[in-house]
Design an enzyme around this catalytic site. Structure first.
Site, PDB file in Angstrom:
ATOM      1  N   ILE A  50      -0.314  14.295  45.660  1.00  0.00           N
ATOM      2  CA  ILE A  50       0.219  14.958  44.475  1.00  0.00           C
ATOM      3  C   ILE A  50      -0.527  14.479  43.237  1.00  0.00           C
ATOM      4  O   ILE A  50      -1.060  13.364  43.214  1.00  0.00           O
ATOM      5  CB  ILE A  50       1.750  14.708  44.344  1.00  0.00           C
ATOM      6  CG1 ILE A  50       2.387  15.649  43.325  1.00  0.00           C
ATOM      7  CG2 ILE A  50       2.054  13.237  44.048  1.00  0.00           C
ATOM      8  CD1 ILE A  50       3.905  15.700  43.400  1.00  0.00           C
ATOM      9  N   CYS A  51      -0.566  15.338  42.213  1.00  0.00           N
ATOM     10  CA  CYS A  51      -1.128  14.966  40.917  1.00  0.00           C
ATOM     11  C   CYS A  51      -0.261  15.651  39.855  1.00  0.00           C
ATOM     12  O   CYS A  51       0.919  15.884  40.087  1.00  0.00           O
ATOM     13  CB  CYS A  51      -2.599  15.368  40.801  1.00  0.00           C
ATOM     14  SG  CYS A  51      -2.900  17.149  40.813  1.00  0.00           S
ATOM     15  N   LEU A  52      -0.812  15.974  38.706  1.00  0.00           N
ATOM     16  CA  LEU A  52      -0.021  16.610  37.666  1.00  0.00           C
ATOM     17  C   LEU A  52       0.249  18.081  37.974  1.00  0.00           C
ATOM     18  O   LEU A  52       1.379  18.531  37.945  1.00  0.00           O
ATOM     19  CB  LEU A  52      -0.705  16.468  36.304  1.00  0.00           C
ATOM     20  CG  LEU A  52       0.051  17.086  35.124  1.00  0.00           C
ATOM     21  CD1 LEU A  52       1.404  16.403  34.935  1.00  0.00           C
ATOM     22  CD2 LEU A  52      -0.778  17.016  33.855  1.00  0.00           C
ATOM     23  N   GLY A  94      -1.933  20.007  40.569  1.00  0.00           N
ATOM     24  CA  GLY A  94      -2.431  20.429  41.874  1.00  0.00           C
ATOM     25  C   GLY A  94      -3.938  20.442  42.020  1.00  0.00           C
ATOM     26  O   GLY A  94      -4.442  20.550  43.128  1.00  0.00           O
ATOM     27  N   MET A 141       3.350  17.358  39.792  1.00  0.00           N
ATOM     28  CA  MET A 141       4.506  16.822  39.076  1.00  0.00           C
ATOM     29  C   MET A 141       5.061  17.824  38.061  1.00  0.00           C
ATOM     30  O   MET A 141       6.236  17.751  37.710  1.00  0.00           O
ATOM     31  CB  MET A 141       4.137  15.506  38.374  1.00  0.00           C
ATOM     32  CG  MET A 141       3.870  14.352  39.329  1.00  0.00           C
ATOM     33  SD  MET A 141       5.281  13.950  40.408  1.00  0.00           S
ATOM     34  CE  MET A 141       6.465  13.328  39.217  1.00  0.00           C
TER      35      MET A 141
END
Length: 99
Positions: free
Chosen positions: A62-64, A66, A90
């Site tokens: 996961i990141c901010l 995608g 996120m």
């Protein structure tokens, strides 16, 4: 590459303790709020820190939003890991956040 929504990830985390959740945002972003089970391995450090990951267990990334997680997922998949990218990151996460 496999993908999962944040809703599906939340359900998976409740039922499967064996997955590894890797948050590839930078350390300061991670400190601002992250999923409790997530381990921070910034994308900028991923190639040097790949040995920290358990190749025998599935990995969700996961990141901010995608984008970085997609890049990390492609790298890890090529390295032989069972990887799933978390779509929306996120920004789409509606579950609890740890600071």
């Amino acid at each position: 590459m496999k993908n999962i929504s944040t809703t599906e990830l939340e359900q998976t985390l409740q039922t499967d303790a064996s997955i590894q959740l890797i948050d590839v945002r930078e350390t300061d972003e991670y400190a601002g709020g992250h999923i409790e089970q997530a381990k921070n391995v910034p994308l900028s450090e991923l190639t040097e820190r790949t040995a920290e990951l358990d190749a025998k267990q599935p990995i969700h990334v996961i990141c901010l939003s995608g984008g970085r997680s997609m890049n990390a997922s492609m790298y890890l998949e090529q390295a032989g890991f069972d990887v799933t990218n978390v779509d929306g990151g996120m920004m789409s996460w509606e579950g609890n956040v740890t600071r």
